[in-house]
Scaffold this motif. Structure first.
Motif, mmCIF file in Angstrom:
data_model
loop_
_atom_site.group_PDB
_atom_site.id
_atom_site.type_symbol
_atom_site.label_atom_id
_atom_site.label_comp_id
_atom_site.label_asym_id
_atom_site.label_seq_id
_atom_site.Cartn_x
_atom_site.Cartn_y
_atom_site.Cartn_z
ATOM 1 N N ARG A 46 7.146 10.081 10.041
ATOM 2 C CA ARG A 46 7.672 10.028 11.422
ATOM 3 C C ARG A 46 9.180 9.784 11.411
ATOM 4 N N LEU A 47 9.605 8.891 10.521
ATOM 5 C CA LEU A 47 11.036 8.574 10.436
ATOM 6 C C LEU A 47 11.856 9.824 10.126
ATOM 7 N N TYR A 48 11.437 10.584 9.121
ATOM 8 C CA TYR A 48 12.210 11.752 8.705
ATOM 9 C C TYR A 48 12.199 12.828 9.798
ATOM 10 N N THR A 49 11.061 13.002 10.423
ATOM 11 C CA THR A 49 10.979 13.997 11.503
ATOM 12 C C THR A 49 11.930 13.609 12.634
ATOM 13 N N ARG A 107 12.871 -2.252 12.831
ATOM 14 C CA ARG A 107 14.098 -2.685 13.526
ATOM 15 C C ARG A 107 15.254 -1.758 13.180
ATOM 16 N N GLY A 108 14.919 -0.562 12.673
ATOM 17 C CA GLY A 108 15.960 0.445 12.452
ATOM 18 C C GLY A 108 16.585 0.448 11.075
ATOM 19 N N VAL A 109 16.068 -0.354 10.139
ATOM 20 C CA VAL A 109 16.655 -0.398 8.799
ATOM 21 C C VAL A 109 16.488 0.953 8.091
ATOM 22 N N GLY A 115 0.784 -1.235 0.000
ATOM 23 C CA GLY A 115 0.000 0.000 0.000
ATOM 24 C C GLY A 115 0.811 1.277 0.000
ATOM 25 N N ALA A 116 2.141 1.187 -0.211
ATOM 26 C CA ALA A 116 2.962 2.399 -0.210
ATOM 27 C C ALA A 116 2.795 3.154 -1.522
ATOM 28 N N SER A 117 2.659 4.489 -1.425
ATOM 29 C CA SER A 117 2.556 5.341 -2.611
ATOM 30 C C SER A 117 3.961 5.773 -3.000
HETATM 31 C C1 LIG Z 1 8.990 4.214 5.975
HETATM 32 C C2 LIG Z 1 9.867 2.993 6.070
HETATM 33 C C3 LIG Z 1 11.038 3.134 5.084
HETATM 34 C C4 LIG Z 1 10.424 2.863 7.502
HETATM 35 O O1 LIG Z 1 11.336 1.750 7.528
HETATM 36 P P1 LIG Z 1 11.678 0.981 8.891
HETATM 37 O O2 LIG Z 1 12.873 0.152 8.602
HETATM 38 O O3 LIG Z 1 10.502 0.321 9.441
HETATM 39 O O4 LIG Z 1 12.111 2.218 9.815
HETATM 40 P P2 LIG Z 1 12.682 2.166 11.322
HETATM 41 O O5 LIG Z 1 12.721 0.758 11.790
HETATM 42 O O6 LIG Z 1 13.947 2.940 11.319
HETATM 43 O O7 LIG Z 1 11.573 2.997 12.113
HETATM 44 C C5 LIG Z 1 10.218 2.563 12.090
HETATM 45 C C6 LIG Z 1 9.655 2.429 13.497
HETATM 46 O O8 LIG Z 1 10.262 1.313 14.155
HETATM 47 C C7 LIG Z 1 10.762 1.740 15.416
HETATM 48 N N1 LIG Z 1 11.933 0.900 15.719
HETATM 49 C C8 LIG Z 1 13.173 1.040 15.202
HETATM 50 N N2 LIG Z 1 13.982 0.091 15.705
HETATM 51 C C9 LIG Z 1 13.230 -0.659 16.527
HETATM 52 C C10 LIG Z 1 13.506 -1.784 17.324
HETATM 53 N N3 LIG Z 1 14.734 -2.341 17.345
HETATM 54 N N4 LIG Z 1 12.496 -2.314 18.041
HETATM 55 C C11 LIG Z 1 11.262 -1.764 18.001
HETATM 56 N N5 LIG Z 1 10.937 -0.681 17.260
HETATM 57 C C12 LIG Z 1 11.919 -0.154 16.528
HETATM 58 C C13 LIG Z 1 11.077 3.190 15.222
HETATM 59 O O9 LIG Z 1 11.117 3.895 16.442
HETATM 60 C C14 LIG Z 1 9.896 3.633 14.389
HETATM 61 O O10 LIG Z 1 8.760 3.811 15.196
HETATM 62 P P3 LIG Z 1 7.492 4.757 14.760
HETATM 63 O O11 LIG Z 1 7.101 4.366 13.352
HETATM 64 O O12 LIG Z 1 6.442 4.394 15.737
HETATM 65 O O13 LIG Z 1 7.961 6.169 14.832
HETATM 66 C C15 LIG Z 1 9.048 1.708 5.758
HETATM 67 O O14 LIG Z 1 7.889 1.699 6.559
HETATM 68 C C16 LIG Z 1 8.646 1.575 4.294
HETATM 69 O O15 LIG Z 1 9.401 1.077 3.465
HETATM 70 N N6 LIG Z 1 7.400 1.990 3.963
HETATM 71 C C17 LIG Z 1 6.870 1.809 2.616
HETATM 72 C C18 LIG Z 1 7.591 2.622 1.593
HETATM 73 C C19 LIG Z 1 7.505 4.104 1.873
HETATM 74 O O16 LIG Z 1 6.471 4.639 2.156
HETATM 75 N N7 LIG Z 1 8.682 4.751 1.751
HETATM 76 C C20 LIG Z 1 8.797 6.161 1.917
HETATM 77 C C21 LIG Z 1 8.901 6.789 0.593
HETATM 78 S S1 LIG Z 1 9.311 8.515 0.746
#
Ligand SMILES: CC(C)(COP(=O)(O)OP(=O)(O)OC[C@H]1O[C@@H](n2cnc3c(N)ncnc32)[C@H](O)[C@@H]1OP(=O)(O)O)[C@@H](O)C(=O)NCCC(=O)NCCS
Length: 179
Positions: A142-145, A108-110, A33-35
């Motif tokens: 949220r990530l970028y902020t 998980r911080g990726v 569902g990602a745009s």
């Molecule tokens: C947006 C996206 C890239 C984030 O990737 P991600 O690897 O999940 O990011 P992070 O793990 O760094 O952070 C995500 C959340 O996990 C949390 N987190 C990070 N490490 C963690 C850990 N070890 N244990 C538990 N939670 C954790 C973060 O605090 C964050 O919490 P929040 O969403 O409640 O603020 C991913 O959701 C994605 O690919 N989405 C679809 C594509 C998209 O929309 N991309 C953006 C285009 S501009």
């Protein structure tokens, strides 16, 4: 607990070799569902064609492609790009594009690790102003902020969700010269 991901900059040759794995991550994100520029269903053929174009861009030097891999297995967990192709009066600027993390590797911080390395790679390339846009109200916002990106504002109805319907977009920037 998972080990931290390994973040790497891919050469153009490596990018070509990993087209299938990159396509799988993109298809998973669209299916989820990602745009991210594509409508659903996204075929493997179209996804691979996109990444072949990215690999050509890496070869041409107009972008940097980063990937996150599982330590040990090398499984591709996610990816992001730093895009340099800008007008000649913006040699110091780059866009961050196609931040994608496979659903099975999220939270998980990726994403955070990818963005930190993308910023570092942009700085090494002499870029000081970074710009991106993302769906308003999503996980990425949220990530970028959290990583210190500044929110410029929202463009209503900027794009479509992969299965239809308008979504708003938030524009962000970050100055990285003194980071
Ligand atoms: C947006 C996206 C890239 C984030 O990737 P991600 O690897 O999940 O990011 P992070 O793990 O760094 O952070 C995500 C959340 O996990 C949390 N987190 C990070 N490490 C963690 C850990 N070890 N244990 C538990 N939670 C954790 C973060 O605090 C964050 O919490 P929040 O969403 O409640 O603020 C991913 O959701 C994605 O690919 N989405 C679809 C594509 C998209 O929309 N991309 C953006 C285009 S501009």
């Amino acid at each position: 607990m998972s080990d931290p991901p390994l973040i790497r900059v891919l050469s153009a040759e490596e990018a070509k070799q990993r087209v299938d794995a990159l396509a799988e991550v993109l298809m998973d994100c669209v299916e989820g569902g990602a745009s991210v520029s594509f409508m659903a269903p996204l075929s493997a053929e179209r996804a691979r064609a996109f990444w072949q174009g990215v690999a050509a861009g890496v070869a041409a030097g107009d972008r940097i492609l980063l990937v996150a891999e599982e330590p040990g297995s090398g499984e591709l967990l996610g990816t992001v790009q730093v895009v340099f192709a800008q007008p000649e009066n913006q040699p110091h600027r780059a866009d961050i594009a196609k931040m994608l993390v496979h659903r099975r590797a999220r939270r998980r911080g990726v994403g955070a690790a990818l963005m930190r390395e993308a910023e570092a790679a942009a700085r090494r390339a002499g870029k000081t102003v970074l710009v991106l846009d993302t769906v308003t109200g999503g996980d990425a916002e949220r990530l970028y902020t959290r990583l210190g990106w500044k929110r410029c504002g929202v463009i209503p109805n900027y794009a479509l969700w992969p299965k239809g319907g308008f979504c708003d977009t938030t524009v962000f920037y970050k100055e990285v010269s003194d980071a």
